[in-house]
Design a protein around this motif. Structure first.
Motif, PDB file in Angstrom:
ATOM      1  N   GLU A 295       0.834  -1.199   0.000  1.00 12.84           N
ATOM      2  CA  GLU A 295       0.000   0.000   0.000  1.00 12.84           C
ATOM      3  C   GLU A 295       0.873   1.255   0.000  1.00 12.84           C
ATOM      4  O   GLU A 295       1.899   1.324   0.691  1.00 12.84           O
ATOM      5  CB  GLU A 295      -0.919   0.014   1.227  1.00 12.84           C
ATOM      6  CG  GLU A 295      -1.941  -1.110   1.254  1.00 12.84           C
ATOM      7  CD  GLU A 295      -3.075  -0.881   0.269  1.00 12.84           C
ATOM      8  OE1 GLU A 295      -3.119   0.207  -0.339  1.00 12.84           O
ATOM      9  OE2 GLU A 295      -3.920  -1.788   0.121  1.00 12.84           O
ATOM     10  N   MET A 297       0.633   4.320   1.286  1.00  6.29           N
ATOM     11  CA  MET A 297       0.876   5.047   2.528  1.00  6.29           C
ATOM     12  C   MET A 297       1.762   4.258   3.478  1.00  6.29           C
ATOM     13  O   MET A 297       2.608   4.835   4.185  1.00  6.29           O
ATOM     14  CB  MET A 297      -0.456   5.384   3.208  1.00  6.29           C
ATOM     15  CG  MET A 297      -1.394   6.212   2.360  1.00  6.29           C
ATOM     16  SD  MET A 297      -0.636   7.769   1.816  1.00  6.29           S
ATOM     17  CE  MET A 297      -1.934   8.445   0.774  1.00  6.29           C
ATOM     18  N   LEU A 354      -7.077   9.265  -2.692  1.00  5.38           N
ATOM     19  CA  LEU A 354      -6.660   9.386  -1.289  1.00  5.38           C
ATOM     20  C   LEU A 354      -7.538   8.528  -0.375  1.00  5.38           C
ATOM     21  O   LEU A 354      -7.041   7.880   0.556  1.00  5.38           O
ATOM     22  CB  LEU A 354      -6.714  10.846  -0.845  1.00  5.38           C
ATOM     23  CG  LEU A 354      -5.608  11.756  -1.378  1.00  5.38           C
ATOM     24  CD1 LEU A 354      -5.886  13.205  -1.013  1.00  5.38           C
ATOM     25  CD2 LEU A 354      -4.241  11.326  -0.835  1.00  5.38           C
ATOM     26  N   GLU A 357      -6.456   4.848  -0.915  1.00  3.52           N
ATOM     27  CA  GLU A 357      -5.139   4.543  -0.360  1.00  3.52           C
ATOM     28  C   GLU A 357      -5.140   4.569   1.165  1.00  3.52           C
ATOM     29  O   GLU A 357      -4.440   3.774   1.795  1.00  3.52           O
ATOM     30  CB  GLU A 357      -4.099   5.532  -0.898  1.00  3.52           C
ATOM     31  CG  GLU A 357      -3.860   5.446  -2.395  1.00  3.52           C
ATOM     32  CD  GLU A 357      -3.316   4.089  -2.828  1.00  3.52           C
ATOM     33  OE1 GLU A 357      -2.695   3.401  -1.988  1.00  3.52           O
ATOM     34  OE2 GLU A 357      -3.509   3.715  -3.995  1.00  3.52           O
ATOM     35  N   CYS A 358      -5.923   5.452   1.757  1.00  4.82           N
ATOM     36  CA  CYS A 358      -5.960   5.528   3.222  1.00  4.82           C
ATOM     37  C   CYS A 358      -6.833   4.436   3.836  1.00  4.82           C
ATOM     38  O   CYS A 358      -6.566   3.982   4.954  1.00  4.82           O
ATOM     39  CB  CYS A 358      -6.476   6.904   3.662  1.00  4.82           C
ATOM     40  SG  CYS A 358      -5.338   8.262   3.272  1.00  4.82           S
ATOM     41  N   SER A 359      -7.864   3.998   3.121  1.00  7.77           N
ATOM     42  CA  SER A 359      -8.766   2.979   3.666  1.00  7.77           C
ATOM     43  C   SER A 359      -8.275   1.564   3.410  1.00  7.77           C
ATOM     44  O   SER A 359      -8.684   0.630   4.095  1.00  7.77           O
ATOM     45  CB  SER A 359     -10.166   3.143   3.068  1.00  7.77           C
ATOM     46  OG  SER A 359     -10.159   2.963   1.662  1.00  7.77           O
ATOM     47  N   TYR A 362      -6.793  -0.320   6.440  1.00  2.00           N
ATOM     48  CA  TYR A 362      -7.848  -0.607   7.422  1.00  2.00           C
ATOM     49  C   TYR A 362      -8.680  -1.805   6.981  1.00  2.00           C
ATOM     50  O   TYR A 362      -8.998  -2.685   7.805  1.00  2.00           O
ATOM     51  CB  TYR A 362      -8.744   0.618   7.602  1.00  2.00           C
ATOM     52  CG  TYR A 362     -10.070   0.286   8.251  1.00  2.00           C
ATOM     53  CD1 TYR A 362     -10.153   0.046   9.622  1.00  2.00           C
ATOM     54  CD2 TYR A 362     -11.234   0.174   7.490  1.00  2.00           C
ATOM     55  CE1 TYR A 362     -11.367  -0.300  10.218  1.00  2.00           C
ATOM     56  CE2 TYR A 362     -12.441  -0.154   8.072  1.00  2.00           C
ATOM     57  CZ  TYR A 362     -12.493  -0.392   9.435  1.00  2.00           C
ATOM     58  OH  TYR A 362     -13.695  -0.730  10.015  1.00  2.00           O
TER      59      TYR A 362
END
Length: 397
Positions: A295, A297, A354, A357-359, A362
């Motif tokens: 990923e 990030m 964004l 990529e951020c989720s 999680y």
């Protein structure tokens, strides 16, 4: 103290090498995508007969796009094929849609199979078993309900079925649709998914997603047919593995698969990604370590820390430049897969990119913590190796 320093440098070297490898994947995917996708292969000579194709369409329920998607299979420019629709329950509303299309296109060979045959825990295999056994042609196309076909898609796939090829599949992608969820889907399938898919195809690594797959029936029959894979939920992965183990080549066609489901919302899409992550973890346990590091990030943060340890570079500047370059490469890859103008602007792309990529990390963590899989109206438990057990059959919605 000295062993701790060596350990610190060891982790830093590992993260920096892994980060470099991910950039190599980026570059390979972009160039291979430009070479492989949306190119025309020479068609069979006019005096050579086209091979017949049996198309299996497993259906369950319906959405607003089902009729339009199914109609594209009746209007394909291919001379010899049959449509075999598989519906688990006779009261399913999809039955009416199929019957109306069969009446509308009487010249197309089509048949409706009602009722599943239990040959394993996989509902899709159970649904298709009878149709597969009664299919007429050597080439069988397994196509999910949400797939939309272009007139020449089947011809494109058949052209890739060479004498040494046993399985041709389409790289997952999406049709142009409106809304944030549709943008999110297109970005995921055109960047994170296609990056791995293209590199895997180049290296002949099994990364098969069976939403649109053309395969040789006789090869499967040697191993008992589709029912042999009924013990797996990820039957597509194990079917492709079987072909590779038998010495057959597998390849993607030049046209990506156009998913066009009428159900398009963020929650459903994220649930789908989580389910896929659970399947990957059960089939290939090392995914637990390496997938999160793929990923943007996560690997960017690790590489930024590594650069400060190894080279005393500014970690924040390194991280921001990493994100910017990853963003640019993803835009380039997405436009390659799209092969035309995108249905959204760069700002919409930035926001959805964004969010994706951020989720992503999680969703993967959620898949690890809650390993049971809900597929439509059933719940399954996976053992290592991908063997599935149904623990809550037929949830009534």
């Amino acid at each position: 103290m000295v062993p701790m320093i060596y350990t610190l440098y060891g982790f830093a070297i590992f993260f920096f090498i892994y980060w470099s490898a991910m950039w190599l994947l980026h570059i390979i995917a972009i160039f291979y995508g430009k070479y492989k996708l949306h190119r025309k292969l020479p068609q069979p000579a006019l005096d050579e007969p086209y091979p017949g194709v049996s198309i299996l369409k497993p259906l369950m329920g319906m959405d607003s796009n089902l009729a339009a998607n199914l109609e594209t299979f009746f209007t394909m420019s291919y001379p010899l094929y049959e449509l075999l629709f598989c519906i688990e329950e006779e009261v399913d509303p999809a039955v009416t849609v199929v019957e109306e299309l069969i009446k509308k296109y009487p010249k197309v060979s089509a048949k409706l199979f009602k009722g599943a045959t239990t040959v394993g825990v996989n509902p899709k295999i159970n649904n298709m078993h009878r149709a597969f056994e009664e299919s007429v042609y050597e080439l069988v196309l397994v196509s999910d309900s949400g797939i939309k076909m272009k007139e020449d898609t089947l011809l494109d796939m058949v052209c890739y079925m060479t004498d040494k090829t046993g399985l041709v599949h389409q790289m997952p992608f999406t049709c142009d649709r409106n809304g944030f969820a549709a943008t999110l889907e297109k970005i995921y399938f055109g960047t994170a998914q296609s990056r791995i898919y293209l590199v895997a195809d180049l290296l002949r690594v099994n990364c098969h997603t069976g939403m649109s797959t053309l395969l040789r029936k006789s090869v499967l029959k040697e191993n008992g047919g589709l029912k042999t894979f009924g013990c797996y939920l990820a039957e597509d992965f194990f079917i492709c593995k079987y072909f590779l183990d038998k010495g057959w080549r597998t390849t993607i066609s030049s046209q990506p698969a156009l998913q066009n489901s009428g159900l398009c919302d963020v929650n459903s899409f994220q649930a789908r990604l989580t389910r896929w992550a659970k399947l990957r973890v059960a089939m290939v346990p090392l995914v637990i370590i390496f997938e999160p590091l793929s990923e943007c990030m996560v690997i960017g943060a690790c590489a930024a820390w590594a650069s400060s340890v190894l080279f005393q570079w500014d970690s924040l500047a390194f991280y921001l430049i990493h994100i910017l370059l990853w963003f640019i490469c993803d835009w380039m890859l997405l436009t390659t897969v799209q092969n035309g103008s995108l249905p959204f602007n760069k700002f919409d792309f930035l926001v959805a990119w964004l969010f994706r990529e951020c989720s992503g990390p999680y969703l993967f963590l959620h898949a690890i913590i809650y390993p049971n899989i809900q597929w439509r109206n059933r719940v399954f438990k996976l053992a290592w190796g991908g063997i599935a057990q149904e623990i809550t059959p037929r949830i009534k919605c």
